[in-house]
Motif scaffolding. Structure first.
Motif, PDB file in Angstrom:
ATOM      1  N   MET A   1       0.803  -1.204   0.000  1.00 55.04           N
ATOM      2  CA  MET A   1       0.000   0.000   0.000  1.00 55.04           C
ATOM      3  C   MET A   1       0.850   1.275   0.000  1.00 55.04           C
ATOM      4  SD  MET A   1      -3.194  -0.563  -0.271  1.00 55.04           S
ATOM      5  CE  MET A   1      -4.472  -1.774  -0.033  1.00 55.04           C
ATOM      6  N   GLY A   2       2.035   1.201   0.612  1.00 50.74           N
ATOM      7  CA  GLY A   2       2.938   2.335   0.568  1.00 50.74           C
ATOM      8  C   GLY A   2       2.816   3.225   1.793  1.00 50.74           C
ATOM      9  N   GLU A   3       3.833   4.071   1.997  1.00 52.57           N
ATOM     10  CA  GLU A   3       3.911   4.922   3.166  1.00 52.57           C
ATOM     11  C   GLU A   3       2.883   6.040   3.142  1.00 52.57           C
ATOM     12  OE1 GLU A   3       7.892   6.292   3.477  1.00 52.57           O
ATOM     13  OE2 GLU A   3       8.736   4.308   3.826  1.00 52.57           O
ATOM     14  N   GLY A   4       2.306   6.358   1.987  1.00 54.55           N
ATOM     15  CA  GLY A   4       1.375   7.467   1.899  1.00 54.55           C
ATOM     16  C   GLY A   4      -0.045   7.114   2.262  1.00 54.55           C
ATOM     17  N   LEU A   5      -0.303   5.907   2.750  1.00 50.44           N
ATOM     18  CA  LEU A   5      -1.652   5.466   3.073  1.00 50.44           C
ATOM     19  C   LEU A   5      -1.858   5.476   4.582  1.00 50.44           C
ATOM     20  CD1 LEU A   5      -4.336   4.185   2.079  1.00 50.44           C
ATOM     21  CD2 LEU A   5      -3.242   1.959   2.422  1.00 50.44           C
ATOM     22  N   HIS A   6      -2.833   6.268   5.040  1.00 52.05           N
ATOM     23  CA  HIS A   6      -3.137   6.305   6.469  1.00 52.05           C
ATOM     24  C   HIS A   6      -3.782   4.985   6.885  1.00 52.05           C
ATOM     25  CE1 HIS A   6      -5.017   7.601  10.265  1.00 52.05           C
ATOM     26  NE2 HIS A   6      -4.075   8.534  10.283  1.00 52.05           N
ATOM     27  N   PRO A   7      -3.499   4.524   8.091  1.00 49.71           N
ATOM     28  CA  PRO A   7      -4.028   3.213   8.506  1.00 49.71           C
ATOM     29  C   PRO A   7      -5.548   3.143   8.585  1.00 49.71           C
ATOM     30  CG  PRO A   7      -2.867   4.318  10.314  1.00 49.71           C
ATOM     31  CD  PRO A   7      -2.534   5.051   9.069  1.00 49.71           C
ATOM     32  N   THR A   8      -6.222   4.275   8.691  1.00 49.92           N
ATOM     33  CA  THR A   8      -7.686   4.241   8.734  1.00 49.92           C
ATOM     34  C   THR A   8      -8.328   4.331   7.349  1.00 49.92           C
ATOM     35  OG1 THR A   8      -7.856   6.640   9.000  1.00 49.92           O
ATOM     36  CG2 THR A   8      -7.702   5.319  11.018  1.00 49.92           C
ATOM     37  N   ALA A   9      -7.539   4.546   6.316  1.00 44.55           N
ATOM     38  CA  ALA A   9      -8.081   4.632   4.954  1.00 44.55           C
ATOM     39  C   ALA A   9      -8.404   3.232   4.431  1.00 44.55           C
ATOM     40  CB  ALA A   9      -7.088   5.320   4.035  1.00 44.55           C
ATOM     41  N   VAL A  10      -9.413   3.168   3.546  1.00 42.27           N
ATOM     42  CA  VAL A  10      -9.786   1.899   2.908  1.00 42.27           C
ATOM     43  C   VAL A  10      -9.523   2.024   1.412  1.00 42.27           C
ATOM     44  CG1 VAL A  10     -11.661   0.317   2.366  1.00 42.27           C
ATOM     45  CG2 VAL A  10     -11.552   1.386   4.630  1.00 42.27           C
ATOM     46  N   VAL A  11      -8.652   1.184   0.894  1.00 38.21           N
ATOM     47  CA  VAL A  11      -8.368   1.124  -0.541  1.00 38.21           C
ATOM     48  C   VAL A  11      -8.708  -0.291  -0.997  1.00 38.21           C
ATOM     49  CG1 VAL A  11      -6.634   1.332  -2.341  1.00 38.21           C
ATOM     50  CG2 VAL A  11      -6.555   2.865  -0.371  1.00 38.21           C
ATOM     51  N   GLU A  12      -9.734  -0.419  -1.805  1.00 35.35           N
ATOM     52  CA  GLU A  12     -10.196  -1.733  -2.220  1.00 35.35           C
ATOM     53  C   GLU A  12      -9.211  -2.384  -3.190  1.00 35.35           C
ATOM     54  OE1 GLU A  12     -14.177  -1.701  -3.685  1.00 35.35           O
ATOM     55  OE2 GLU A  12     -14.950  -0.530  -1.989  1.00 35.35           O
ATOM     56  N   ASP A  13      -9.175  -3.706  -3.169  1.00 35.54           N
ATOM     57  CA  ASP A  13      -8.340  -4.455  -4.098  1.00 35.54           C
ATOM     58  C   ASP A  13      -8.718  -4.109  -5.534  1.00 35.54           C
ATOM     59  OD1 ASP A  13      -7.135  -5.696  -1.969  1.00 35.54           O
ATOM     60  OD2 ASP A  13      -8.334  -7.532  -2.094  1.00 35.54           O
ATOM     61  N   GLY A  14      -7.723  -3.850  -6.348  1.00 38.05           N
ATOM     62  CA  GLY A  14      -7.942  -3.487  -7.739  1.00 38.05           C
ATOM     63  C   GLY A  14      -7.679  -2.033  -8.027  1.00 38.05           C
ATOM     64  N   ALA A  15      -7.743  -1.184  -7.013  1.00 41.41           N
ATOM     65  CA  ALA A  15      -7.450   0.235  -7.209  1.00 41.41           C
ATOM     66  C   ALA A  15      -6.001   0.410  -7.644  1.00 41.41           C
ATOM     67  CB  ALA A  15      -7.713   1.009  -5.925  1.00 41.41           C
ATOM     68  N   ARG A  16      -5.774   1.332  -8.569  1.00 44.94           N
ATOM     69  CA  ARG A  16      -4.435   1.569  -9.108  1.00 44.94           C
ATOM     70  C   ARG A  16      -3.924   2.911  -8.607  1.00 44.94           C
ATOM     71  NH1 ARG A  16      -6.724   1.062 -14.895  1.00 44.94           N
ATOM     72  NH2 ARG A  16      -8.519   1.658 -13.623  1.00 44.94           N
ATOM     73  N   LEU A  17      -2.802   2.865  -7.905  1.00 43.64           N
ATOM     74  CA  LEU A  17      -2.230   4.059  -7.299  1.00 43.64           C
ATOM     75  C   LEU A  17      -0.885   4.366  -7.926  1.00 43.64           C
ATOM     76  CD1 LEU A  17      -2.944   3.327  -3.508  1.00 43.64           C
ATOM     77  CD2 LEU A  17      -4.491   4.262  -5.246  1.00 43.64           C
ATOM     78  N   GLY A  18      -0.689   5.625  -8.348  1.00 47.74           N
ATOM     79  CA  GLY A  18       0.580   6.027  -8.915  1.00 47.74           C
ATOM     80  C   GLY A  18       1.635   6.279  -7.849  1.00 47.74           C
ATOM     81  N   GLU A  19       2.784   6.722  -8.306  1.00 50.38           N
ATOM     82  CA  GLU A  19       3.887   7.038  -7.396  1.00 50.38           C
ATOM     83  C   GLU A  19       3.549   8.270  -6.557  1.00 50.38           C
ATOM     84  OE1 GLU A  19       6.691   5.355  -6.925  1.00 50.38           O
ATOM     85  OE2 GLU A  19       6.089   3.817  -8.378  1.00 50.38           O
ATOM     86  N   GLY A  20       3.906   8.205  -5.282  1.00 46.41           N
ATOM     87  CA  GLY A  20       3.762   9.368  -4.417  1.00 46.41           C
ATOM     88  C   GLY A  20       2.336   9.728  -4.044  1.00 46.41           C
ATOM     89  N   VAL A  21       1.389   8.812  -4.246  1.00 44.28           N
ATOM     90  CA  VAL A  21      -0.003   9.070  -3.850  1.00 44.28           C
ATOM     91  C   VAL A  21      -0.096   9.093  -2.325  1.00 44.28           C
ATOM     92  CG1 VAL A  21      -2.326   8.077  -3.786  1.00 44.28           C
ATOM     93  CG2 VAL A  21      -1.051   8.170  -5.935  1.00 44.28           C
ATOM     94  N   ARG A  22      -0.861  10.065  -1.802  1.00 47.52           N
ATOM     95  CA  ARG A  22      -1.087  10.159  -0.362  1.00 47.52           C
ATOM     96  C   ARG A  22      -2.595  10.094  -0.093  1.00 47.52           C
ATOM     97  NH1 ARG A  22       2.125  15.499   1.172  1.00 47.52           N
ATOM     98  NH2 ARG A  22       1.468  16.041  -0.944  1.00 47.52           N
ATOM     99  N   ILE A  23      -2.969   9.187   0.786  1.00 44.65           N
ATOM    100  CA  ILE A  23      -4.379   8.988   1.120  1.00 44.65           C
ATOM    101  C   ILE A  23      -4.522   9.124   2.625  1.00 44.65           C
ATOM    102  CG2 ILE A  23      -6.338   7.416   1.013  1.00 44.65           C
ATOM    103  CD1 ILE A  23      -5.074   6.156  -1.458  1.00 44.65           C
ATOM    104  N   GLY A  24      -5.272  10.156   3.052  1.00 47.86           N
ATOM    105  CA  GLY A  24      -5.355  10.509   4.459  1.00 47.86           C
ATOM    106  C   GLY A  24      -6.404   9.738   5.226  1.00 47.86           C
ATOM    107  N   PRO A  25      -6.650  10.148   6.453  1.00 50.88           N
ATOM    108  CA  PRO A  25      -7.539   9.403   7.348  1.00 50.88           C
ATOM    109  C   PRO A  25      -8.965   9.267   6.823  1.00 50.88           C
ATOM    110  CG  PRO A  25      -6.290  11.068   8.548  1.00 50.88           C
ATOM    111  CD  PRO A  25      -6.049  11.311   7.104  1.00 50.88           C
TER     112      PRO A  25
END
Length: 266
Positions: A1-25
């Motif tokens: 998932m990478g360092e930019g993903l907050h532990p409370t965020a939900v990213v479903e399987d199949g989602a495509r994330l580029g480099e340096g994406v940040r997803i907050g709480p």
């Protein structure tokens, strides 16, 4: 998932994330979503459906992007939302995916700014550099050109076209097509001249601006012939690509709406 993903965020399987994406709480990213390089979702953002967000776009809390159209005719058909690069999407903004009747996709250009609680309806198409101020409402099937600015609380009815570099005043209710470089005010909105500030900001040549002002007077202050006839005459007198031709081409194109014109009693 990478360092930019907050532990409370939900990213479903199949989602495509580029480099340096940040997803907050407390964000939720659906399985069919694509986030380009450098996209940031601040917090409490929901991105659903077949939604693509371009590089370096920032989305602020409580925005809802890509959910199904607010259209009673929608029956679950496949649809999408595409958002360009370097956009700013502020708090509470909503953008809906398309419908089968409108081509199935909603498209937003690059370098746009959507201020708090503005809305982009299904099957609408917005160009580059568009600014929607707070609480602007864009209905379904609306076409908005490049570098259009809409003031707070403005509303645009479905199937309306708004030309490049136009300005829609705050609280205006736009129910007819707005020519490129035009400026409207009021509810219901009336044409109130040209967006001269926008023309100067974008560095258009002075001689072209003068020609456009003369053409405006011919189109909207002359009593000879219909608007279409006047546009046809002006079109033949100006080269393709000039400011005047961009306006006349807009008028002569197919449309589902009448044109926004000046108030005859003003």
């Amino acid at each position: 998932m990478g360092e930019g993903l907050h532990p409370t965020a939900v990213v479903e399987d199949g989602a495509r994330l580029g480099e340096g994406v940040r997803i907050g709480p407390f964000c939720h990213v659906g399985a069919d979503v694509e986030l380009g390089d450098g996209v940031e979702l601040k917090s409490h953002v929901v991105v659903a459906g077949r939604t693509s967000i371009g590089t370096r776009t920032t989305v602020f809390p409580f925005a809802s992007l890509g959910h199904q159209a607010q259209d009673l005719k929608y029956r679950g058909e496949e649809a999408s939302l595409t958002i360009g690069s370097d956009c700013m999407i502020r708090e509470g903004v909503t953008m809906n995916a398309g419908t089968e009747g409108g081509g199935g996709e909603t498209i937003v250009g690059n370098r746009c700014a959507f201020l708090a609680n503005s809305h982009v309806g299904h099957d609408s198409r917005l160009g580059d550099g568009v600014v929607l101020s707070n609480n602007v409402m864009i209905a379904g099937h609306v076409s908005v050109g490049n570098h259009v600015i809409m003031g707070g609380g403005a509303a645009v009815i479905q199937f309306t076209r708004v030309g490049d570099n136009a300005f829609v005043g705050g609280l205006a209710g736009l129910e007819n097509d707005l020519i490129p470089f035009g400026m409207v005010m009021g509810n219901r909105a009336k044409l109130n001249g040209l967006n001269l500030v926008g023309l100067k900001r974008h560095g258009y040549p002075r001689e072209e601006i003068h020609a456009l002002r003369a053409a405006y007077r011919e189109l909207f202050e002359s009593g000879e012939g219909t608007l279409r006839q006047r546009a046809e005459a002006l079109s033949g007198a100006h080269e393709a690509g000039t400011l005047v031709r961009r306006v006349t081409d807009f008028i002569l194109a197919d449309s589902d709406r009448r044109f926004c014109t000046p108030d005859p009693d003003a």
